[in-house]
Design a protein around this motif. Structure first.
Motif, PDB file in Angstrom:
ATOM      1  N   VAL A  65       0.856  -1.184   0.000  1.00  0.00           N
ATOM      2  CA  VAL A  65       0.000   0.000   0.000  1.00  0.00           C
ATOM      3  C   VAL A  65       0.892   1.235   0.000  1.00  0.00           C
ATOM      4  CG1 VAL A  65      -1.922   1.154   1.104  1.00  0.00           C
ATOM      5  CG2 VAL A  65      -1.643  -1.309   1.371  1.00  0.00           C
ATOM      6  N   PRO A  66       1.306   1.733  -1.171  1.00  0.00           N
ATOM      7  CA  PRO A  66       2.294   2.813  -1.221  1.00  0.00           C
ATOM      8  C   PRO A  66       1.685   4.163  -0.870  1.00  0.00           C
ATOM      9  CG  PRO A  66       1.549   2.270  -3.421  1.00  0.00           C
ATOM     10  CD  PRO A  66       0.881   1.299  -2.507  1.00  0.00           C
ATOM     11  N   GLY A  81     -16.743 -12.328   8.666  1.00  0.00           N
ATOM     12  CA  GLY A  81     -17.667 -11.219   8.863  1.00  0.00           C
ATOM     13  C   GLY A  81     -17.159  -9.940   8.221  1.00  0.00           C
ATOM     14  N   GLY A  82     -15.837  -9.715   8.268  1.00  0.00           N
ATOM     15  CA  GLY A  82     -15.265  -8.534   7.643  1.00  0.00           C
ATOM     16  C   GLY A  82     -15.440  -8.534   6.139  1.00  0.00           C
ATOM     17  N   VAL A  83     -15.193  -9.680   5.496  1.00  0.00           N
ATOM     18  CA  VAL A  83     -15.371  -9.781   4.045  1.00  0.00           C
ATOM     19  C   VAL A  83     -16.846  -9.637   3.675  1.00  0.00           C
ATOM     20  CG1 VAL A  83     -15.092 -11.281   2.034  1.00  0.00           C
ATOM     21  CG2 VAL A  83     -13.302 -11.190   3.770  1.00  0.00           C
ATOM     22  N   LEU A  84     -17.729 -10.279   4.438  1.00  0.00           N
ATOM     23  CA  LEU A  84     -19.163 -10.179   4.156  1.00  0.00           C
ATOM     24  C   LEU A  84     -19.662  -8.752   4.314  1.00  0.00           C
ATOM     25  CD1 LEU A  84     -20.395 -13.438   5.936  1.00  0.00           C
ATOM     26  CD2 LEU A  84     -20.299 -13.020   3.469  1.00  0.00           C
ATOM     27  N   ALA A  85     -19.112  -8.020   5.301  1.00  0.00           N
ATOM     28  CA  ALA A  85     -19.507  -6.618   5.477  1.00  0.00           C
ATOM     29  C   ALA A  85     -19.118  -5.786   4.270  1.00  0.00           C
ATOM     30  CB  ALA A  85     -18.877  -6.055   6.746  1.00  0.00           C
ATOM     31  N   ASP A  86     -17.946  -6.067   3.685  1.00  0.00           N
ATOM     32  CA  ASP A  86     -17.529  -5.357   2.480  1.00  0.00           C
ATOM     33  C   ASP A  86     -18.404  -5.717   1.283  1.00  0.00           C
ATOM     34  OD1 ASP A  86     -15.499  -3.834   3.549  1.00  0.00           O
ATOM     35  OD2 ASP A  86     -13.974  -5.360   3.243  1.00  0.00           O
ATOM     36  N   ARG A  87     -18.871  -6.958   1.229  1.00  0.00           N
ATOM     37  CA  ARG A  87     -19.654  -7.410   0.082  1.00  0.00           C
ATOM     38  C   ARG A  87     -21.115  -6.979   0.173  1.00  0.00           C
ATOM     39  NH1 ARG A  87     -18.411 -11.829  -3.318  1.00  0.00           N
ATOM     40  NH2 ARG A  87     -16.180 -12.252  -3.377  1.00  0.00           N
ATOM     41  N   PHE A  88     -21.696  -7.074   1.361  1.00  0.00           N
ATOM     42  CA  PHE A  88     -23.141  -6.879   1.504  1.00  0.00           C
ATOM     43  C   PHE A  88     -23.513  -5.669   2.357  1.00  0.00           C
ATOM     44  CE2 PHE A  88     -22.445 -11.520   1.036  1.00  0.00           C
ATOM     45  CZ  PHE A  88     -23.039 -11.674  -0.209  1.00  0.00           C
ATOM     46  N   ASP A 135      -6.347 -10.035   0.471  1.00  0.00           N
ATOM     47  CA  ASP A 135      -6.080  -8.603   0.321  1.00  0.00           C
ATOM     48  C   ASP A 135      -6.162  -7.892   1.668  1.00  0.00           C
ATOM     49  OD1 ASP A 135      -5.739  -6.189  -1.419  1.00  0.00           O
ATOM     50  OD2 ASP A 135      -7.678  -5.692  -0.529  1.00  0.00           O
ATOM     51  N   GLY A 136      -7.129  -8.303   2.484  1.00  0.00           N
ATOM     52  CA  GLY A 136      -7.211  -7.744   3.831  1.00  0.00           C
ATOM     53  C   GLY A 136      -5.979  -8.050   4.659  1.00  0.00           C
ATOM     54  N   TRP A 137      -5.424  -9.253   4.477  1.00  0.00           N
ATOM     55  CA  TRP A 137      -4.203  -9.626   5.200  1.00  0.00           C
ATOM     56  C   TRP A 137      -3.032  -8.755   4.764  1.00  0.00           C
ATOM     57  CZ3 TRP A 137      -2.309 -11.677   9.314  1.00  0.00           C
ATOM     58  CH2 TRP A 137      -0.988 -12.116   9.358  1.00  0.00           C
ATOM     59  N   ARG A 138      -2.949  -8.456   3.461  1.00  0.00           N
ATOM     60  CA  ARG A 138      -1.868  -7.576   2.973  1.00  0.00           C
ATOM     61  C   ARG A 138      -1.998  -6.181   3.591  1.00  0.00           C
ATOM     62  NH1 ARG A 138      -3.407  -9.015  -2.291  1.00  0.00           N
ATOM     63  NH2 ARG A 138      -2.374 -10.870  -3.099  1.00  0.00           N
ATOM     64  N   GLU A 139      -3.212  -5.664   3.603  1.00  0.00           N
ATOM     65  CA  GLU A 139      -3.428  -4.351   4.213  1.00  0.00           C
ATOM     66  C   GLU A 139      -3.061  -4.374   5.691  1.00  0.00           C
ATOM     67  OE1 GLU A 139      -4.536  -1.551   2.856  1.00  0.00           O
ATOM     68  OE2 GLU A 139      -5.727  -1.993   1.069  1.00  0.00           O
ATOM     69  N   ALA A 165     -10.866  -0.636   3.317  1.00  0.00           N
ATOM     70  CA  ALA A 165     -10.210  -1.766   3.981  1.00  0.00           C
ATOM     71  C   ALA A 165     -10.601  -1.876   5.450  1.00  0.00           C
ATOM     72  CB  ALA A 165      -8.686  -1.628   3.868  1.00  0.00           C
ATOM     73  N   LEU A 166     -11.406  -0.942   5.940  1.00  0.00           N
ATOM     74  CA  LEU A 166     -11.622  -0.853   7.380  1.00  0.00           C
ATOM     75  C   LEU A 166     -12.360  -2.066   7.949  1.00  0.00           C
ATOM     76  CD1 LEU A 166     -11.215   0.774   9.910  1.00  0.00           C
ATOM     77  CD2 LEU A 166     -13.214   2.158   9.316  1.00  0.00           C
ATOM     78  N   ASN A 167     -13.384  -2.564   7.245  1.00  0.00           N
ATOM     79  CA  ASN A 167     -14.123  -3.715   7.764  1.00  0.00           C
ATOM     80  C   ASN A 167     -13.219  -4.931   7.924  1.00  0.00           C
ATOM     81  OD1 ASN A 167     -16.719  -2.478   7.898  1.00  0.00           O
ATOM     82  ND2 ASN A 167     -16.924  -2.688   5.693  1.00  0.00           N
ATOM     83  N   ARG A 168     -12.419  -5.215   6.899  1.00  0.00           N
ATOM     84  CA  ARG A 168     -11.556  -6.406   6.965  1.00  0.00           C
ATOM     85  C   ARG A 168     -10.432  -6.231   7.973  1.00  0.00           C
ATOM     86  NH1 ARG A 168     -10.335  -6.671   0.773  1.00  0.00           N
ATOM     87  NH2 ARG A 168     -11.093  -4.541   0.978  1.00  0.00           N
ATOM     88  N   LEU A 169      -9.835  -5.034   8.040  1.00  0.00           N
ATOM     89  CA  LEU A 169      -8.753  -4.839   9.003  1.00  0.00           C
ATOM     90  C   LEU A 169      -9.277  -4.853  10.428  1.00  0.00           C
ATOM     91  CD1 LEU A 169      -7.107  -4.194   6.468  1.00  0.00           C
ATOM     92  CD2 LEU A 169      -5.954  -2.415   7.779  1.00  0.00           C
ATOM     93  N   HIS A 170     -10.477  -4.317  10.629  1.00  0.00           N
ATOM     94  CA  HIS A 170     -11.063  -4.399  11.957  1.00  0.00           C
ATOM     95  C   HIS A 170     -11.346  -5.854  12.318  1.00  0.00           C
ATOM     96  CE1 HIS A 170     -13.125  -3.201  15.543  1.00  0.00           C
ATOM     97  NE2 HIS A 170     -14.283  -3.716  15.146  1.00  0.00           N
ATOM     98  N   ALA A 171     -11.713  -6.656  11.319  1.00  0.00           N
ATOM     99  CA  ALA A 171     -11.943  -8.083  11.574  1.00  0.00           C
ATOM    100  C   ALA A 171     -10.651  -8.770  12.009  1.00  0.00           C
ATOM    101  CB  ALA A 171     -12.502  -8.750  10.318  1.00  0.00           C
ATOM    102  N   TYR A 172      -9.525  -8.451  11.357  1.00  0.00           N
ATOM    103  CA  TYR A 172      -8.244  -9.004  11.799  1.00  0.00           C
ATOM    104  C   TYR A 172      -7.906  -8.529  13.208  1.00  0.00           C
ATOM    105  CZ  TYR A 172      -6.894 -11.184   7.392  1.00  0.00           C
ATOM    106  OH  TYR A 172      -6.830 -12.018   6.313  1.00  0.00           O
TER     107      TYR A 172
END
Length: 432
Positions: free
Chosen positions: A17-18, A97-104, A240-244, A369-376
């Motif tokens: 993430v440059p 849940g983080g991925v589903l929040a981004d999708r739906f 992708d969430g893991w990379r972030e 990226a916030l939903n997935r990073l918050h999930a991590y």
């Protein structure tokens, strides 16, 4: 986390993430004529009610579990196992849940989660009201509630910046409200247990999920940019969430340190407090202690409402040193007045840390990226917390609860030292 050589206050990332990444902005309805709207707009009021109702019900659950299970002659370890049965699925499924929040959309997933938890709490209410449910049923229904929490939790972080223009102020107000409800919940639960049963407590808990779901249903939010983006496969978005996540050393550094804290300090503290206080002074006193802890959380939230430290994570880490007071007075078996002082100080310290941490995550991480990073964040923080709760009873039976609590006080100070020693955590500056 930030780079090893961060540019303070810019939310800069490294790796895939440059360049600097701005924090998430508020919903368009929050901006008018060039300046932020008042905090108490319609959406924030609804979100506030939703986030106030659920903690009121959740605050009753430790009292209900302790009174219900110990009153039925169950072993002390069953309390820790029941709490872990809720925490484990939350930690395991929150990434999905983080991925589903981004999708739906986060709002939709939070409404579904409230519906699921409403069903689970209702079944537990009937089970405790009609007799002594088998342990497998209590553990299974607690796990259902944990899955619901896993679907709900990722959306909270991304919703706050969309309903409030002042993120730290919103987090502080929400924390004060949650603390008040956490204080009222155990006291109300103690009264219900005395006049009715644990089933009545779970019935009240179920009603709070109904209120929360209705308020979230009434929210009217403009679609975030992520909703209009083209999504990849489920696995690709998880990766992708893991990379972030890896790109921010302050984020994964706090969570890595927090796994030790959750396992050795926070995990054992709740079930051992419930058992030690209930056995020595009764379930009514335990409810009072949880109420006192909530009062401390109110004070911590009010401090976070007023104070805006330049380096929020460092300030929050310093505040966590006060948690030792609670662990020491519990471990030494001090009188009720000292136990109350320990609960108050620990509640204030932890509330201040939570506001600093939540605000940092919500302002330094981009909205897409916030939903997935918050999930991590939730998964890393809670997985070891669940293990700590599950093992607290067996370890305390073997070596003694006071020894576990006093060892936790020492580890608490080690964790604070580690947070302050990590340069990306210590030097990260606030945005806004």
């Amino acid at each position: 986390m930030s780079d090893s050589t961060p540019i303070p206050g810019r939310g800069q990332a490294q790796g895939p993430v440059p360049g600097p990444i701005p924090g998430p902005g508020p919903d368009p309805e929050l901006i008018g004529r060039g300046r932020p709207a008042e905090l108490w707009n319609r959406n924030f009021r609804l979100f506030f009610v939703a986030r106030t109702a659920a903690p009121f019900g959740d605050g009753m659950i430790p009292v209900a579990l302790t009174a219900g299970l110990l009153g039925a002659g169950r072993p002390h370890s069953s309390v820790g196992f029941a709490l872990a049965a809720w925490m484990g699925p939350l930690a395991l499924f929150v990434l999905f849940g983080g991925v589903l929040a981004d999708r739906f959309t986060p709002r939709r997933m939070m409404i579904i989660a409230d519906a699921l938890r409403l069903v689970g709490a209702s079944v537990l209410a009937v089970s405790f009201a009609t007799g002594n449910p088998p342990l497998w049923a209590v553990y299974t229904l607690s796990a259902v509630a944990g899955v619901g929490a896993a679907l709900f939790q990722p959306g909270v972080a991304s919703t706050v910046p969309r309903v409030a223009s002042d993120v730290q102020r919103a987090n502080a107000v929400l924390r004060v409200s949650e603390a008040l409800m956490t204080m009222a919940g155990p006291a109300f639960a103690g009264m219900l247990v005395g006049f009715a049963s644990a089933g009545a407590v779970y019935a009240a808990n179920a009603s709070t999920f109904l209120v929360s779901g209705l308020c979230l249903f009434l929210l009217r939010l403009a679609p975030p940019p992520a909703d209009e983006a083209r999504h990849g496969t489920f696995v690709a978005e998880l990766v992708d969430g893991w990379r972030e996540f890896r790109a921010r050393s302050w984020l994964w550094g706090v969570i890595a340190i927090w796994t030790v804290y959750g396992f050795a300090v926070l995990g054992p503290m709740l079930p051992l407090t419930a058992v030690e206080v209930t056995e020595a002074h009764g379930s009514g006193t335990y409810g009072v202690m949880m109420a006192v802890n909530g009062a401390g959380s109110v004070v911590g939230g009010l401090l976070a409402l007023r104070l805006r430290p330049r380096r929020p994570l460092a300030a929050g880490a310093v505040a966590l040193t006060a948690v030792c007071v609670n662990l020491v007075v519990l471990g030494l078996g001090m009188p009720v007045s000292a136990l109350g002082a320990g609960q108050f100080v620990a509640g204030a310290a932890f509330a201040f840390w939570l506001v600093m941490w939540s605000t940092t995550v919500q302002t330094h991480v981009p909205p897409q990226a916030l939903n997935r990073l918050h999930a991590y964040d939730v998964a890393g923080s809670l997985l070891m917390l669940a293990a700590g709760r599950a093992l607290a009873g067996p370890v305390a039976d073997r070596v003694g609860a006071p020894e576990v609590l006093l060892a936790g006080a020492v580890i608490n100070m080690v964790v604070v030292a580690a947070l302050l020693a990590a340069r990306p955590i210590r030097r990260l500056e606030r945005i806004g």
